[in-house]
Scaffold this active site. Structure first.
Site: not given
Length: 641
Positions: A46, A121-122, A481, A485, A552
């Protein structure tokens, strides 16, 4: 020339030279521009081909040629001839390895046309770079080493080029000099490629036997070495192929607004690149997605007003009416506006080392619009060799698949087959800002058109006003832990005693009902948070103070919930507890099970926890009691009350 008297013969010579220069510049200014790429497998030649094109089109200066000859000797080019690849492979790493890594853009021109060529690129690992180069190309030159024939990467690049809407393909069978210019070899490769091309929907391509190193059939045809070939040379074909912009000009008018141009109170215009069609003063236009209509008053450019503007031109439009237009809006022909929807089916090429995570929020950029998008589990992945549709749960680097995309607000679009500008998008990781995918919209989903927002008479502000409070979502995040909560429960009790209207969503509790069908894989964790975020948003709409306690673990999902809410209503509370402290507590015995290998994907052990970078409230549980922590959160929430 100004110092030369008009009577002097030299004056006439200077005038003729000036006329010639002006004519030459005018000729080049009016030439069409063709963008094309060279692609294919590794070492197909190329870069050598592009170097030869630059050389044959006289686009190399003498000092460049001298440097090129010297460099060619250093790398030991056969017979001390020029190594044209060195013109393009500019990175030191490329020259040392003899490969192309990055996309290299080069400009050259002939008597008939200007060109911008991208050398891509190849290597498979750099397929993302090939996608970058192909995204703006009108034509692709697919190179094949005559000694090797059609390879997997040849097929991948051809498939991507076709997927990206490149309809002009040249099959350049290179290195014909190394197979003694054998006609049967060329014809066998063409037949092999044609069989594959027909399977993926490529109806036509132009096969040309070439030698980038020797120059056969590059600039002039026919080469004496291929008397059996009677077609055009590569340059001849590039000079005469139809340019895509001419097709775009024939479509309906579309201009994504990039910038609202307001230099003073007397001028308000809307700037952008015309994606398709043409526009004139007096034309009726529609603003999408708002649907407002107006007419074009002026077409403004740096060089003065225009009587008409066409696809490919950047202009500023002024409208006859004061309508709401902002960046991301699309100004379109009033009688043929584009669609708007928030759910699509799309082809996606995945460009990141990190796999696609279904359900995770990514930035989606299409034209001048930026929205949050989530991708569903792929419908299938496409095997570029067999074209078989494979079952897939995700997409890895360089994979091509079909999936459904959901955006957080309507997106103005056109199917990619109709408009590359309004149908092609990129996906960006929200945390790293890295481009992770490229997509092409096929169509909007029917459910996106059938589901509409129902207007209601009682607003969220009225709900909040009745409760005499400001809605908020207190989002407690931290390791298992850590005490989330416990503190969240204390916060709710304190607010309850203050006659605040609250509701507590706890991570374990919602998994008994709303999210009982979800496990603990990364994808399921993302969906868990998405659902909780949607519920929290609805509760905030009702005027409540919502308290959530979830590990989360991923920043992107916490950001996803933040983006669902108005500014200031999402309050991130990081319950910051060292892993060893949380593990020592281990009230539920989960860490012990995780250490024993009985609990997979446990946060902090074999699944990561991404700490908040700038939470509204940070609680260091080793430095305060739960009661003190609860007071800190309540004080922060009610600080302006």
């Amino acid at each position: 020339m100004a110092d030369t008297p008009a009577s002097d013969p030299a004056y006439k010579v200077d005038a003729l030279i000036a006329e010639d220069i002006e004519a030459y510049l005018q000729l080049h200014q009016n030439k069409g521009l063709l963008r094309f790429i060279t692609c294919g497998s590794v070492d197909d030649g190329k870069s050598t081909l592009i170097g030869r094109l630059l050389y044959d089109s006289k686009m190399i200066f003498e000092d460049q040629l001298a440097a090129l000859e010297a460099d060619s000797k250093k790398v030991g080019t056969q017979g001390q001839e020029i190594d044209f690849a060195l013109l393009v492979d500019g990175l030191a790493a490329e020259r040392e390895q003899g490969i192309t890594i990055d996309v290299a853009y080069r400009f050259f021109a002939t008597e008939k046309r200007k060109f911008i060529v991208a050398d891509t690129p190849g290597h498979e690992q750099y397929t993302r770079n090939m996608v970058t180069g192909a995204s703006t190309a009108d034509l692709a030159v697919i190179l094949i080493d005559a000694r090797k024939g059609v390879l997997t990467q040849t097929k991948r690049h051809s498939f991507i080029a076709h997927l990206l809407g490149i309809r002009h393909l040249v099959l350049a069978v290179n290195k014909m000099d190394l197979v003694d210019y054998d006609q049967s070899t060329f014809e066998h490769i063409v037949a092999d490629y044609r069989s594959f091309a027909q399977e993926i929907g490529i109806a036509e391509f132009t096969p040309i036997p070439i030698s980038g190193f020797k120059g056969d059939n590059i600039a002039s045809a026919p080469s004496a070495n291929t008397p059996w070939y009677t077609g055009p040379s590569l340059i001849e074909h590039l000079e005469t192929v139809e340019i895509a912009n001419a097709v775009a000009q024939a479509g309906s008018f579309r201009m994504p607004v990039q910038w609202v141009n307001r230099p003073n109170l007397d001028f308000r215009g809307f700037s952008g690149l015309i994606a398709s069609g043409s526009v004139k003063p007096g034309d009726a236009v529609r603003i999408v997605p708002s649907g407002k209509t107006s007419t074009v008053d002026r077409i403004v450019t740096m060089n003065g007003d225009l009587d008409e503007a066409v696809a490919g031109q950047s202009v500023t439009l002024t409208l006859a009416d004061e309508v709401d237009v902002s960046r991301g809006s699309v100004i379109a022909a009033a009688d043929d506006p584009p669609e708007s929807a928030d759910q699509f089916e799309a082809n996606v090429v995945w460009l990141s080392d990190q796999p696609l995570i279904p359900g995770r929020g990514y930035w989606l950029k299409l034209a001048t619009q930026t929205v949050t998008a989530t991708l569903a589990q792929p419908k299938y992945e496409i095997d570029v060799n067999s074209l078989e549709h494979l079952a897939a749960k995700t997409l890895d680097l360089n994979a091509i698949g079909v999936t459904e995309v959901t955006t957080d607000k309507p997106l103005t679009f056109a199917p990619y087959a109709d408009s590359r500008q309004l149908g092609g998008f990129v996906l960006i990781d929200k945390l790293t800002n890295a481009t992770v995918g490229a997509g092409m919209i096929n169509f909007s989903l029917r459910r996106a058109q059938n589901v509409h927002w129902q207007s209601v008479d009682i607003t969220r502000d009225q709900h909040a006003g009745m409760k005499n409070q400001k809605p908020a979502v207190l989002w407690f995040t931290g390791l298992s832990g850590s005490g989330k909560s416990t503190i969240a429960n204390m916060v709710e009790k304190k607010l309850f005693r203050m006659n605040r209207h609250t509701f507590l969503l706890d991570g374990d509790n919602v998994r008994h009902g709303l999210n009982k069908d979800l496990g603990f894989t990364e994808q399921d964790r993302i969906e868990n948070i998405r659902r909780v975020g949607e519920v929290a948003k609805l509760m905030a709409d009702a005027g409540l103070i919502v308290i959530t306690a979830f590990i989360s673990p991923f920043r992107a999902e916490r950001q996803m919930v933040r983006d669902m809410l108005p500014d200031g209503e999402f309050i991130e509370v990081h319950v910051d507890t060292p892993l060893e402290v949380a593990e020592a507590r281990d009230v539920k015995g989960l860490y012990a099970k995780a250490r024993a290998g009985q609990l997979k994907n446990f946060t902090g052990i074999d699944s990561p926890y991404e700490e908040p970078e700038s939470p509204e409230v940070r609680i260091e549980t080793t430095a305060m009691t739960p009661e003190e922590a609860a007071d800190l959160v309540v004080d922060w929430l009610l600080r302006d009350s």
